[in-house]
Scaffold this motif. Sequence first.
Motif, PDB file in Angstrom:
ATOM      1  N   ILE A   6       0.879  -1.170   0.000  1.00 37.20           N
ATOM      2  CA  ILE A   6       0.000   0.000   0.000  1.00 37.20           C
ATOM      3  C   ILE A   6       0.919   1.222   0.000  1.00 37.20           C
ATOM      4  N   LEU A   7       1.264   1.681  -1.199  1.00 34.49           N
ATOM      5  CA  LEU A   7       2.263   2.746  -1.304  1.00 34.49           C
ATOM      6  C   LEU A   7       1.659   4.119  -1.056  1.00 34.49           C
ATOM      7  N   GLU A   8       0.390   4.259  -1.453  1.00 32.50           N
ATOM      8  CA  GLU A   8      -0.294   5.545  -1.244  1.00 32.50           C
ATOM      9  C   GLU A   8      -1.417   5.314  -0.254  1.00 32.50           C
ATOM     10  N   HIS A   9      -1.607   6.269   0.645  1.00 32.65           N
ATOM     11  CA  HIS A   9      -2.716   6.143   1.586  1.00 32.65           C
ATOM     12  C   HIS A   9      -3.284   7.527   1.863  1.00 32.65           C
ATOM     13  N   PRO A  10      -4.616   7.686   1.768  1.00 39.46           N
ATOM     14  CA  PRO A  10      -5.213   9.016   1.899  1.00 39.46           C
ATOM     15  C   PRO A  10      -4.972   9.664   3.265  1.00 39.46           C
ATOM     16  N   VAL A  11      -4.781   8.884   4.307  1.00 35.56           N
ATOM     17  CA  VAL A  11      -4.556   9.476   5.635  1.00 35.56           C
ATOM     18  C   VAL A  11      -3.122   9.248   6.105  1.00 35.56           C
ATOM     19  N   LEU A  12      -2.612   8.049   5.883  1.00 37.53           N
ATOM     20  CA  LEU A  12      -1.272   7.726   6.390  1.00 37.53           C
ATOM     21  C   LEU A  12      -0.156   8.227   5.475  1.00 37.53           C
ATOM     22  N   GLY A  13      -0.518   8.634   4.276  1.00 38.06           N
ATOM     23  CA  GLY A  13       0.474   9.214   3.377  1.00 38.06           C
ATOM     24  C   GLY A  13       1.228   8.186   2.547  1.00 38.06           C
ATOM     25  N   ALA A  16       7.521   5.755   1.333  1.00 37.52           N
ATOM     26  CA  ALA A  16       8.644   6.073   0.448  1.00 37.52           C
ATOM     27  C   ALA A  16       9.972   5.790   1.131  1.00 37.52           C
ATOM     28  N   ASN A  17      11.021   5.735   0.318  1.00 39.27           N
ATOM     29  CA  ASN A  17      12.387   5.570   0.822  1.00 39.27           C
ATOM     30  C   ASN A  17      12.580   4.374   1.737  1.00 39.27           C
ATOM     31  N   GLN A  18      11.949   3.280   1.381  1.00 41.07           N
ATOM     32  CA  GLN A  18      12.144   2.074   2.180  1.00 41.07           C
ATOM     33  C   GLN A  18      13.455   1.408   1.767  1.00 41.07           C
ATOM     34  N   LYS A  19      14.143   0.859   2.761  1.00 41.56           N
ATOM     35  CA  LYS A  19      15.398   0.157   2.500  1.00 41.56           C
ATOM     36  C   LYS A  19      15.095  -1.299   2.158  1.00 41.56           C
ATOM     37  N   GLU A  20      15.622  -1.757   1.041  1.00 44.74           N
ATOM     38  CA  GLU A  20      15.345  -3.137   0.636  1.00 44.74           C
ATOM     39  C   GLU A  20      16.283  -4.128   1.316  1.00 44.74           C
ATOM     40  N   MET A  21      15.774  -5.330   1.513  1.00 43.75           N
ATOM     41  CA  MET A  21      16.555  -6.382   2.153  1.00 43.75           C
ATOM     42  C   MET A  21      16.262  -7.709   1.482  1.00 43.75           C
ATOM     43  N   THR A  22      17.321  -8.473   1.226  1.00 39.48           N
ATOM     44  CA  THR A  22      17.125  -9.774   0.587  1.00 39.48           C
ATOM     45  C   THR A  22      17.146 -10.870   1.645  1.00 39.48           C
ATOM     46  N   PHE A  23      16.236 -11.804   1.507  1.00 36.24           N
ATOM     47  CA  PHE A  23      16.221 -12.965   2.417  1.00 36.24           C
ATOM     48  C   PHE A  23      15.794 -14.179   1.598  1.00 36.24           C
ATOM     49  N   THR A  24      15.915 -15.377   2.168  1.00 36.55           N
ATOM     50  CA  THR A  24      15.446 -16.546   1.431  1.00 36.55           C
ATOM     51  C   THR A  24      14.366 -17.276   2.210  1.00 36.55           C
ATOM     52  N   PHE A  25      13.419 -17.801   1.456  1.00 37.32           N
ATOM     53  CA  PHE A  25      12.341 -18.613   2.027  1.00 37.32           C
ATOM     54  C   PHE A  25      12.290 -19.899   1.223  1.00 37.32           C
ATOM     55  N   ASP A  26      12.463 -21.005   1.898  1.00 39.24           N
ATOM     56  CA  ASP A  26      12.531 -22.325   1.251  1.00 39.24           C
ATOM     57  C   ASP A  26      13.482 -22.313   0.048  1.00 39.24           C
ATOM     58  N   GLY A  27      14.611 -21.660   0.238  1.00 38.58           N
ATOM     59  CA  GLY A  27      15.667 -21.687  -0.769  1.00 38.58           C
ATOM     60  C   GLY A  27      15.552 -20.648  -1.873  1.00 38.58           C
TER      61      GLY A  27
ATOM     62  N   ARG C 138       1.671  -1.980   5.926  1.00 40.41           N
ATOM     63  CA  ARG C 138       1.307  -1.433   4.612  1.00 40.41           C
ATOM     64  C   ARG C 138       1.398  -2.490   3.512  1.00 40.41           C
ATOM     65  N   VAL C 139       0.867  -3.678   3.821  1.00 42.12           N
ATOM     66  CA  VAL C 139       0.792  -4.739   2.821  1.00 42.12           C
ATOM     67  C   VAL C 139      -0.680  -5.111   2.650  1.00 42.12           C
ATOM     68  N   ARG C 140      -1.090  -5.239   1.383  1.00 42.68           N
ATOM     69  CA  ARG C 140      -2.453  -5.609   1.037  1.00 42.68           C
ATOM     70  C   ARG C 140      -2.679  -7.075   1.390  1.00 42.68           C
ATOM     71  N   VAL C 141      -3.732  -7.384   2.143  1.00 41.02           N
ATOM     72  CA  VAL C 141      -3.945  -8.777   2.536  1.00 41.02           C
ATOM     73  C   VAL C 141      -4.486  -9.630   1.389  1.00 41.02           C
ATOM     74  N   GLY C 142      -4.880  -8.992   0.302  1.00 37.26           N
ATOM     75  CA  GLY C 142      -5.345  -9.762  -0.851  1.00 37.26           C
ATOM     76  C   GLY C 142      -5.955  -8.838  -1.880  1.00 37.26           C
ATOM     77  N   ASN C 143      -6.453  -9.446  -2.964  1.00 39.49           N
ATOM     78  CA  ASN C 143      -7.040  -8.643  -4.033  1.00 39.49           C
ATOM     79  C   ASN C 143      -8.526  -8.420  -3.847  1.00 39.49           C
ATOM     80  N   LYS C 144      -9.181  -9.469  -3.335  1.00 37.14           N
ATOM     81  CA  LYS C 144     -10.618  -9.339  -3.139  1.00 37.14           C
ATOM     82  C   LYS C 144     -11.022 -10.234  -1.976  1.00 37.14           C
ATOM     83  N   ALA C 164      -7.412   1.910   2.405  1.00 39.46           N
ATOM     84  CA  ALA C 164      -6.121   1.510   1.849  1.00 39.46           C
ATOM     85  C   ALA C 164      -6.270   0.955   0.433  1.00 39.46           C
ATOM     86  N   GLY C 165      -7.491   1.003  -0.086  1.00 44.29           N
ATOM     87  CA  GLY C 165      -7.717   0.577  -1.464  1.00 44.29           C
ATOM     88  C   GLY C 165      -7.905  -0.921  -1.626  1.00 44.29           C
ATOM     89  N   ILE C 166      -8.240  -1.604  -0.558  1.00 39.37           N
ATOM     90  CA  ILE C 166      -8.444  -3.050  -0.640  1.00 39.37           C
ATOM     91  C   ILE C 166      -9.903  -3.336  -0.992  1.00 39.37           C
TER      92      ILE C 166
END
Lengths: 131, 85, 403
Positions: A6-13, A16-27, C138-144, C164-166
């Motif tokens: 949810i990159l845009e939010h009408p109230v929470l804004g 932006a500028n999130q730091k990326e991190m790599t991890f592995t899940f089941d390889g 801030r993660v969408r729990v699904g599409n519908k 949040a647009g869900i």
Amino acid sequence: MNKHRILEHPVLGKLANQKEMTFTFDGKKYIGYEGDTIASALLANGIRKLRVHEETGTPRGIYCNIGHCFECRVTVDGKPGVRACLTEINRNMVIESGKQHSTPFKPTDNEVDLPRTYSEFENIYKEEKEG
Amino acid sequence: MDKVIICRCEEVDLEEIKETISKYQCSAREIKLRTRAGMGYCGGRTCRPALNAIVAEISGEKLRHEIPLKIQPPIRPVSLGKIGG
Amino acid sequence: MYDVLIIGAGPAGLSAAIACREWNLSVLVIDEFPKPGGRLLGQLHEEPDGKWWNGIEEAKILLEKAKQLNTEIRCSISAHHIEKNDHGFNVYTNEGVFEADNLLIATGAAETPAPLPGWTLPGVMSIGAAQVMTNVHRVRVGNKGIVVGVNVLSVAIAREMQLAGIDLQCMALPALNPVTADYGNPVKVMEGLLRIAHLAPSAAIRFGSSFLKGDGAKDLAVKFFPKSGVKMWGMPIHLRKAVTRINGKNQVESVTICDISAKGEIIPGSEKTVEVDFVCIAGGLYPLAELAAVIGCPFQYIEELGGHIPVHNEQMETPVEGLFVAGNITGIESGKVARAQGTLAGLSIANRVIGTDGQLENQIQQAKMNVKTIRENATIQFHPGIEKGRNQMEETFYNILHG
């Protein structure tokens, strides 16, 4: 990776500028944001299934998301039983989903039917007594 | 609907719980011992209200002040090494 | 060794910590979640005056204040056992044992399940889980998706998800079983909806709240509840439809939904399949009081407060010496009430540690009044009988102490 964010939010804004991190899940390699929990990072990558029930193999994912239900437990850097919803991702974290156990104590089709609970024991006992 | 799972951790369904209650006229605690409902990984945190509701409905008794399914430590799974200190 | 250890860094725990630090007590706050703020973090709703209640901002304010007072807050710590010793408490955690003279348990609430066939599938989550995912991560729990269970909390969170647009298909009731007897009963659910009618900007849900005061009127309203549901913020809320099962192989693929009678009984042949990729289950909340139970604190079952509550008095003190409680563990109410209770509990603890000549008396009285005022003015009320429940608790405490 941002498909589910949810990159845009009408109230929470804006997110932006999130730091990326790599991890592995089941390889497999995935990218999450710093501050993500394992649960949120995986869901952001479209992954819902985090483990299967140890005995029956039924699929499970997050349920309560605040550490109460333990449904999201995974193995993190070799440590089992870690709640994905309460654990923040780290760079190069190695996460494994929970697998089905081969359970010597549980009855399967071709094994001896050992009782799992007291009432099962009672039933078997009764059946044997009644012949 | 009777096949609906009540205790997620131990996969105990409504039918098994209902049958156990009518057979033994039992409390939530006895159901736990007989069926393992509420005895799994989460410590009963998720299904506790559900078990109480089922017992209340079948027995027709109102909930008492003492907690029906006794809460025992540790309330989170802990490795034996940690308990040993 | 601390003067006070506080379990839970939500609105109650943080406010208590602030009050204690203002009186210079040594304080440690612990919380399981990686971030402090507790359930304030997810909250986001519009108040009747048009202002937004933004829990993240409210948590920031508390944290900032706690920081200024050099409060020690440690996250990702789970307490699994507490023992009472002759002067205080040993608190056993995944990070070792902490000792404190006084203990405040502010562990909030847990969600009551509404079990349905298929509810263990990935993609089915509690409504609170969706709130945290949406507003904190801030993660969408699904599409519908669909929300199963219509109550004060689920309507508020459904609105947050919408913001949040869900895409939420609708809200409907869970099919009746012994566990869902209340949440699957349209008349009981209607009572709950009427308590939040004033929050609906569209006025749609207010369609008759004025003439729905009597029980008979409520039954009528349910009987004639529109087949297509009523819309709140454009999303249909159904009282005459219930989800009977959740379908899918490795995760949620659809739900089966049926028409129900005014009593909640399924109308044969009305079955429909609705494709969704997530389901939020909303049973309600109950006070999470496990740690008070392992210490041996007496309990009281009070329906109006949400379940089994550790016995406590108006100052948030329990009959166990040095043990205090605040927030949702004392009854399900809003975060604002929890915050006020936290301040009160903090002052009570400070009073026990340092107050010999009644120097805190005035502040405590004021804090008590504040809790009451906030309760009376609450825009979201989880139970109409909250005051009655609180009085019952007061009496119990008095009886235990004076036998």
